[in-house]
Design an enzyme around this catalytic site. Structure first.
Site, PDB file in Angstrom:
ATOM      1  N   GLU A   1       4.485  -4.797  12.467  1.00 33.79           N
ATOM      2  CA  GLU A   1       3.586  -3.649  12.272  1.00 33.79           C
ATOM      3  C   GLU A   1       2.414  -4.155  11.450  1.00 33.79           C
ATOM      4  O   GLU A   1       2.558  -4.419  10.250  1.00 33.79           O
ATOM      5  CB  GLU A   1       4.319  -2.530  11.529  1.00 33.79           C
ATOM      6  CG  GLU A   1       5.376  -1.853  12.359  1.00 33.79           C
ATOM      7  CD  GLU A   1       4.806  -1.096  13.544  1.00 33.79           C
ATOM      8  OE1 GLU A   1       3.581  -0.877  13.589  1.00 33.79           O
ATOM      9  OE2 GLU A   1       5.584  -0.743  14.440  1.00 33.79           O
TER      10      GLU A   1
ATOM     11  N   GLY B   1       7.313 -13.812  -2.945  1.00 37.71           N
ATOM     12  CA  GLY B   1       6.053 -13.884  -2.230  1.00 37.71           C
ATOM     13  C   GLY B   1       6.257 -14.371  -0.803  1.00 37.71           C
ATOM     14  O   GLY B   1       7.350 -14.237  -0.229  1.00 37.71           O
TER      15      GLY B   1
ATOM     16  N   CYS C   1      -2.984   1.177   6.758  1.00 42.97           N
ATOM     17  CA  CYS C   1      -3.189   0.548   8.071  1.00 42.97           C
ATOM     18  C   CYS C   1      -3.852   1.522   9.047  1.00 42.97           C
ATOM     19  O   CYS C   1      -4.536   1.103   9.969  1.00 42.97           O
ATOM     20  CB  CYS C   1      -1.863   0.053   8.627  1.00 42.97           C
ATOM     21  SG  CYS C   1      -0.606   1.346   8.659  1.00 42.97           S
TER      22      CYS C   1
ATOM     23  N   PHE D   1      -9.850  -2.341   4.708  1.00 48.47           N
ATOM     24  CA  PHE D   1      -8.771  -1.970   3.780  1.00 48.47           C
ATOM     25  C   PHE D   1      -9.335  -1.508   2.440  1.00 48.47           C
ATOM     26  O   PHE D   1      -8.858  -1.880   1.360  1.00 48.47           O
ATOM     27  CB  PHE D   1      -7.782  -3.136   3.607  1.00 48.47           C
ATOM     28  CG  PHE D   1      -6.338  -2.683   3.694  1.00 48.47           C
ATOM     29  CD1 PHE D   1      -5.875  -2.017   4.819  1.00 48.47           C
ATOM     30  CD2 PHE D   1      -5.446  -2.897   2.652  1.00 48.47           C
ATOM     31  CE1 PHE D   1      -4.559  -1.573   4.909  1.00 48.47           C
ATOM     32  CE2 PHE D   1      -4.129  -2.446   2.733  1.00 48.47           C
ATOM     33  CZ  PHE D   1      -3.686  -1.797   3.858  1.00 48.47           C
TER      34      PHE D   1
ATOM     35  N   ASN E   1       0.797  -1.235   0.000  1.00 48.18           N
ATOM     36  CA  ASN E   1       0.000   0.000   0.000  1.00 48.18           C
ATOM     37  C   ASN E   1       0.826   1.280   0.000  1.00 48.18           C
ATOM     38  O   ASN E   1       0.557   2.194  -0.766  1.00 48.18           O
ATOM     39  CB  ASN E   1      -1.009  -0.029   1.157  1.00 48.18           C
ATOM     40  CG  ASN E   1      -0.334  -0.162   2.496  1.00 48.18           C
ATOM     41  OD1 ASN E   1       0.765  -0.687   2.613  1.00 48.18           O
ATOM     42  ND2 ASN E   1      -0.984   0.321   3.528  1.00 48.18           N
TER      43      ASN E   1
ATOM     44  N   SER F   1      -0.239  -7.793   7.080  1.00 47.23           N
ATOM     45  CA  SER F   1      -1.489  -8.167   7.745  1.00 47.23           C
ATOM     46  C   SER F   1      -1.224  -8.855   9.080  1.00 47.23           C
ATOM     47  O   SER F   1      -0.156  -9.440   9.298  1.00 47.23           O
ATOM     48  CB  SER F   1      -2.281  -9.100   6.834  1.00 47.23           C
ATOM     49  OG  SER F   1      -1.525 -10.267   6.618  1.00 47.23           O
TER      50      SER F   1
HETATM   51  P1  NAD Z   1       0.301  -9.353   3.694  1.00 44.12           P
HETATM   52  O1  NAD Z   1       0.519  -9.704   5.114  1.00 44.12           O
HETATM   53  O2  NAD Z   1      -0.429 -10.293   2.846  1.00 44.12           O
HETATM   54  O3  NAD Z   1       1.710  -9.106   2.949  1.00 44.12           O
HETATM   55  C1  NAD Z   1       2.690  -8.226   3.475  1.00 44.12           C
HETATM   56  C2  NAD Z   1       4.079  -8.767   3.129  1.00 44.12           C
HETATM   57  O4  NAD Z   1       4.298  -9.992   3.816  1.00 44.12           O
HETATM   58  C3  NAD Z   1       4.276  -9.090   1.640  1.00 44.12           C
HETATM   59  O5  NAD Z   1       5.599  -8.753   1.277  1.00 44.12           O
HETATM   60  C4  NAD Z   1       4.066 -10.599   1.603  1.00 44.12           C
HETATM   61  O6  NAD Z   1       4.706 -11.208   0.494  1.00 44.12           O
HETATM   62  C5  NAD Z   1       4.701 -11.018   2.926  1.00 44.12           C
HETATM   63  N1  NAD Z   1       4.217 -12.268   3.509  1.00 44.12           N
HETATM   64  C6  NAD Z   1       2.960 -12.780   3.454  1.00 44.12           C
HETATM   65  N2  NAD Z   1       2.920 -13.935   4.162  1.00 44.12           N
HETATM   66  C7  NAD Z   1       4.150 -14.125   4.696  1.00 44.12           C
HETATM   67  C8  NAD Z   1       4.730 -15.122   5.529  1.00 44.12           C
HETATM   68  N3  NAD Z   1       4.031 -16.171   5.966  1.00 44.12           N
HETATM   69  N4  NAD Z   1       6.016 -14.993   5.896  1.00 44.12           N
HETATM   70  C9  NAD Z   1       6.745 -13.932   5.485  1.00 44.12           C
HETATM   71  N5  NAD Z   1       6.273 -12.966   4.670  1.00 44.12           N
HETATM   72  C10 NAD Z   1       4.986 -13.061   4.283  1.00 44.12           C
HETATM   73  O7  NAD Z   1      -0.332  -7.915   3.731  1.00 44.12           O
HETATM   74  P2  NAD Z   1      -1.362  -7.241   2.732  1.00 44.12           P
HETATM   75  O8  NAD Z   1      -2.705  -7.777   3.048  1.00 44.12           O
HETATM   76  O9  NAD Z   1      -0.899  -7.303   1.355  1.00 44.12           O
HETATM   77  O10 NAD Z   1      -1.202  -5.741   3.274  1.00 44.12           O
HETATM   78  C11 NAD Z   1      -2.166  -5.093   3.942  1.00 44.12           C
HETATM   79  C12 NAD Z   1      -2.055  -5.297   5.448  1.00 44.12           C
HETATM   80  O11 NAD Z   1      -0.878  -4.663   5.939  1.00 44.12           O
HETATM   81  C13 NAD Z   1      -3.206  -4.655   6.182  1.00 44.12           C
HETATM   82  O12 NAD Z   1      -3.656  -5.488   7.210  1.00 44.12           O
HETATM   83  C14 NAD Z   1      -2.581  -3.392   6.758  1.00 44.12           C
HETATM   84  O13 NAD Z   1      -3.253  -2.866   7.866  1.00 44.12           O
HETATM   85  C15 NAD Z   1      -1.212  -3.847   7.060  1.00 44.12           C
HETATM   86  N6  NAD Z   1      -0.297  -2.697   7.145  1.00 44.12           N
HETATM   87  C16 NAD Z   1       0.226  -2.347   8.363  1.00 44.12           C
HETATM   88  C17 NAD Z   1       1.042  -1.221   8.483  1.00 44.12           C
HETATM   89  C18 NAD Z   1       1.627  -0.798   9.825  1.00 44.12           C
HETATM   90  O14 NAD Z   1       2.609  -0.054   9.833  1.00 44.12           O
HETATM   91  N7  NAD Z   1       1.064  -1.209  10.947  1.00 44.12           N
HETATM   92  C19 NAD Z   1       1.318  -0.465   7.344  1.00 44.12           C
HETATM   93  C20 NAD Z   1       0.754  -0.850   6.135  1.00 44.12           C
HETATM   94  C21 NAD Z   1      -0.039  -1.979   6.040  1.00 44.12           C
END
Ligand code: NAD
Length: 493
Positions: free
Chosen positions: A260, A218, A294, A390, A162, A239
């Site tokens: 985070e 990924g 987020c 989201f 994002n 997430s």
């Molecule tokens: P996601 O968790 O699916 O992916 C985020 C990252 O994690 C990607 O690079 C993905 O490839 C990697 N990933 C996924 N599964 C993994 C695993 N098992 N092990 C290691 N890496 C893994 O997130 P999304 O749904 O694409 O993004 C949106 C989410 O991120 C929302 O929940 C949002 O609130 C959160 N977010 C939090 C913050 C914060 O600072 N608190 C900021 C931005 C987004």
């Protein structure tokens, strides 16, 4: 100018990195390259190389070897590299911003914010190499005693789609500045803004080879980094579901994980608040970047004396904010990143309706363009109130007392950002009652500055913080207790 000439004058110059990852230079990854798509049009913007799990393990070994020399590099030389990386984001903001717009589906202002904050993250981090590296302790023993900060070693940074540039660089820059080597794994939907740009910035800044590596990939590639023994710290933004898996692996492997995660942030409108200003703040908090932040305002709690007026003002905004291709320059909202995210938004809106919600505005989509949506008639169990959406959806509920507002805010498992609009004294009372990593009075929920300690509590994260010297040093160093005597101490054995 021919296409090749314009590519060569481009600082991102895709011919350098097309189909590649970065280890000690741009190189093919072991997994199949992927296309990067522009969500607004479906056009292919670029191809990037992809790293396998084996590439991740090899990168960790390489990073551990490179780390000692990097940590021994003079502080002034590390600082100069960080400053030059910051200059890169300033000098090339227009070109980089256009990539951010097209790759993430962002309006110009959001893209400009990303390059601006990226520069500031580097400039702030440039102060870290010369920052005091610990404390001189008093002692009852006959020795000198110090608590000194040492680099943690290898840091893995895993970031989401994002705000890919900010959410990668906020860890990459301070981790490098403090003498760590870094492996960056951006989201595969936004590998240019979340990875290539940062890699190019540090390449141009003269960072030695192997100190920063870029592994597009990924979940499997990210998971491999949580297992690789040389990685000592994982800085994960994403997430809550994926964060739990990262946290579990980190616990099992005895690594530190900064998590985070998601949010379901409340924006509270107190009695007597200026309705027009409150609705403007609420619309910005819920609809900026299509609600894919987020810190997005996911719950609007409005004092019962103002609820009707607030809903009509918000409805009016939702109905008139233009939605479309950000490159047209005429829109307030761009596309959702992909159809999976859009379908999830729509599922929650449909379930909310089935559970009794009224759709005051929006609730529809065209391709990846979701209309700004306002929902009322909710209870705390309604999915649109209880879940992180989201997407550009503003659920509104009334409240009568501050205590009730605090109880509703705290009933969410998340605790990232809270906004309170209205009388400052009342707002301070409420700030004392809510459980949240951030509270913003008379500002909306989406706030980030490079020198402020950013982070959430509860299901929003482990309470770790990024931003500012104190938080960044805590996040990316170990503490060593060092004692020194002039001669070997006498012992009774
Ligand atoms: P996601 O968790 O699916 O992916 C985020 C990252 O994690 C990607 O690079 C993905 O490839 C990697 N990933 C996924 N599964 C993994 C695993 N098992 N092990 C290691 N890496 C893994 O997130 P999304 O749904 O694409 O993004 C949106 C989410 O991120 C929302 O929940 C949002 O609130 C959160 N977010 C939090 C913050 C914060 O600072 N608190 C900021 C931005 C987004």
């Amino acid at each position: 100018m021919t296409a090749t000439e314009s590519e060569q004058t481009s600082i991102l110059n895709p011919s350098l990195w097309d189909g590649k990852i970065y280890t000690t230079g741009w190189t093919a990854g072991s997994a199949e390259p992927i296309e990067v798509k522009e969500p607004a049009t479906g056009s292919v913007l670029a191809t990037v190389g992809m790293a396998s799990a084996a590439d991740a393990f090899a990168a960790a070994t390489r990073a551990a070897k490179a780390q000692k020399e990097w940590a021994a590099t003079k502080p002034e030389d590390r600082a100069a590299i960080l400053r030059r990386a910051g200059d890169f984001f300033v000098t090339h903001a227009a070109e980089l911003g256009e990539w951010v717009q097209r790759e993430t589906g962002a309006i110009g202002a959001k893209a400009a914010l990303e390059t601006h904050v990226a520069a500031n993250e580097c400039f702030d981090a440039a102060g870290l190499p010369h920052h005091p590296a610990g404390d001189v302790l008093t002692s009852n023993a006959d020795h000198w005693s110090f608590a000194r900060r040492t680099p943690a070693g290898v840091v893995a940074v895993i970031s989401p789609f994002n705000f890919p540039l900010i959410l990668s660089i906020r860890s990459v820059a301070p981790a490098l500045a403090l003498g760590n080597t870094v492996i960056l794994k951006p989201d595969p939907r936004t590998p240019v803004s979340g990875g290539v740009m940062i890699m190019r910035a540090f390449e141009e800044a003269g960072l030695p080879a192997g100190v920063l590596q870029l592994l597009n990939g990924g979940a499997e590639t990210g998971a491999a980094l949580t297992e690789a023994p040389e990685v000592r710290i994982i800085s994960f933004t994403g997430s809550t579901a994926a964060g739990r898996k990262v946290g579990e692996a980190a616990g099992r492997n005895l690594k530190r994980a900064h998590l985070e995660l998601g949010g379901n942030n409340a924006l509270i409108v107190l009695p007597g608040a200026d309705l027009a200003k409150a609705a403007s703040a609420g619309a910005f908090g819920s609809f900026l970047h299509q609600g894919q932040i987020c810190m997005t305002a996911g719950r609007h709690l409005v004092h019962e004396s103002l609820t009707n007026g607030y809903v009509s003002a918000l409805r009016e905004k939702a109905e008139h904010l233009p939605v479309g291709d950000p490159m047209s320059g005429q829109v307030a909202l761009g596309p959702i990143i992909d159809d999976r995210q859009r379908d999830n938004i729509h599922r929650i809106v449909e379930e909310a309706k089935a559970a009794g919600a009224t759709v005051e505005a929006g609730g529809t989509y065209d391709n990846l363009f979701y209309s700004p949506t306002v929902l009322t008639g909710l209870d705390k169990e309604n999915p649109a109130w209880a879940e992180e959406i989201f997407g550009p959806v503003a659920p509104v509920m009334g409240f009568s007392t501050l205590e009730e507002a605090a109880e509703i805010v705290n009933s969410s498992e998340y605790g990232l950002s809270v906004s309170i609009l209205g009388d400052v004294g009342e707002a301070m009372k409420l700030a004392d009652m809510v459980h949240s990593g951030k509270v913003h009075i008379n500002e909306q929920t989406v706030m980030d500055e490079s020198n402020a300690p950013f982070g959430g509590v509860g299901a929003s994260g482990t309470g770790s913080r990024f931003g500012g010297y104190t938080a960044n040093i805590e996040a990316f160093t170990e503490t060593q207790w060092l004692t020194v005597r002039p001669d070997i101490a006498p012992y009774p054995f």
